[in-house]
Design a protein around this motif. Structure first.
Motif, mmCIF file in Angstrom:
data_model
loop_
_atom_site.group_PDB
_atom_site.id
_atom_site.type_symbol
_atom_site.label_atom_id
_atom_site.label_comp_id
_atom_site.label_asym_id
_atom_site.label_seq_id
_atom_site.Cartn_x
_atom_site.Cartn_y
_atom_site.Cartn_z
ATOM 1 N N SER A 70 140.789 121.477 107.666
ATOM 2 C CA SER A 70 140.514 121.818 106.278
ATOM 3 C C SER A 70 141.730 122.520 105.690
ATOM 4 O O SER A 70 142.615 122.959 106.425
ATOM 5 C CB SER A 70 139.269 122.698 106.158
ATOM 6 N N ARG A 71 141.762 122.612 104.376
ATOM 7 C CA ARG A 71 142.869 123.317 103.737
ATOM 8 C C ARG A 71 142.372 124.133 102.567
ATOM 9 O O ARG A 71 141.365 123.796 101.923
ATOM 10 C CB ARG A 71 143.967 122.340 103.295
ATOM 11 N N ASP A 72 143.085 125.200 102.295
ATOM 12 C CA ASP A 72 142.807 126.055 101.159
ATOM 13 C C ASP A 72 144.134 126.228 100.436
ATOM 14 O O ASP A 72 144.968 127.043 100.826
ATOM 15 C CB ASP A 72 142.234 127.396 101.611
ATOM 16 N N ASN A 73 144.325 125.432 99.391
ATOM 17 C CA ASN A 73 145.605 125.456 98.682
ATOM 18 C C ASN A 73 145.863 126.792 97.990
ATOM 19 O O ASN A 73 147.022 127.181 97.821
ATOM 20 C CB ASN A 73 145.671 124.315 97.672
ATOM 21 N N ALA A 74 144.806 127.475 97.583
ATOM 22 C CA ALA A 74 144.971 128.780 96.954
ATOM 23 C C ALA A 74 145.559 129.799 97.921
ATOM 24 O O ALA A 74 146.202 130.762 97.502
ATOM 25 C CB ALA A 74 143.640 129.279 96.403
ATOM 26 N N LYS A 75 145.320 129.589 99.214
ATOM 27 C CA LYS A 75 145.857 130.468 100.248
ATOM 28 C C LYS A 75 147.047 129.869 100.974
ATOM 29 O O LYS A 75 147.571 130.483 101.909
ATOM 30 C CB LYS A 75 144.768 130.812 101.262
ATOM 31 N N ASN A 76 147.468 128.676 100.567
ATOM 32 C CA ASN A 76 148.572 127.968 101.235
ATOM 33 C C ASN A 76 148.351 127.891 102.746
ATOM 34 O O ASN A 76 149.275 128.111 103.529
ATOM 35 C CB ASN A 76 149.917 128.649 100.947
#
Length: 114
Positions: A70-76
């Protein structure tokens, strides 16, 4: 300037779980496909899981149903949730970012052993 820093590795019992994290900086994280690779002693580096910039996922057959990327772009940050771990999952796990340029983290050791 450009960095990928993996964390979360360690020693775990067979059947256990671990969550790896990879934090990126110095580049536009959301543009990049993020991939977890691993390399065990005496073996070739292999793709474990990938998540594209649009959220599409792919997994190695050996980890399907057990691992989730998974990824969280807001947290890079990209994550790899690893469940039902097996001794054959033992390896150094590397984070990779690819768009036009290719970036690599230094790796984090995962050891699955009783």
């Amino acid at each position: 300037q450009v960095q990928l820093v993996e964390s979360g590795g360690g020693l775990v019992q067979p059947g256990g779980s671990l969550r790896l994290s990879c934090a990126g900086s110095g580049f536009t994280f959301s543009f990049y496909a993020m991939t977890w690779y691993r390399q065990a002693l005496g073996k070739e580096r292999e793709l474990v899981a990938r998540i594209t910039s649009t959220g599409n996922r792919q997994y190695a057959d050996s980890v399907k149903g057990r691992f989730t990327i998974s990824r969280d772009n807001a947290k890079n940050t990209v994550y790899l949730q690893m469940n039902s771990l097996k001794p054959e999952d033992t390896a150094v796990y590397y984070c990779n970012a690819y768009y036009v340029t290719d970036y690599w983290g230094q790796g984090t050791q995962v050891t699955v052993s009783s």
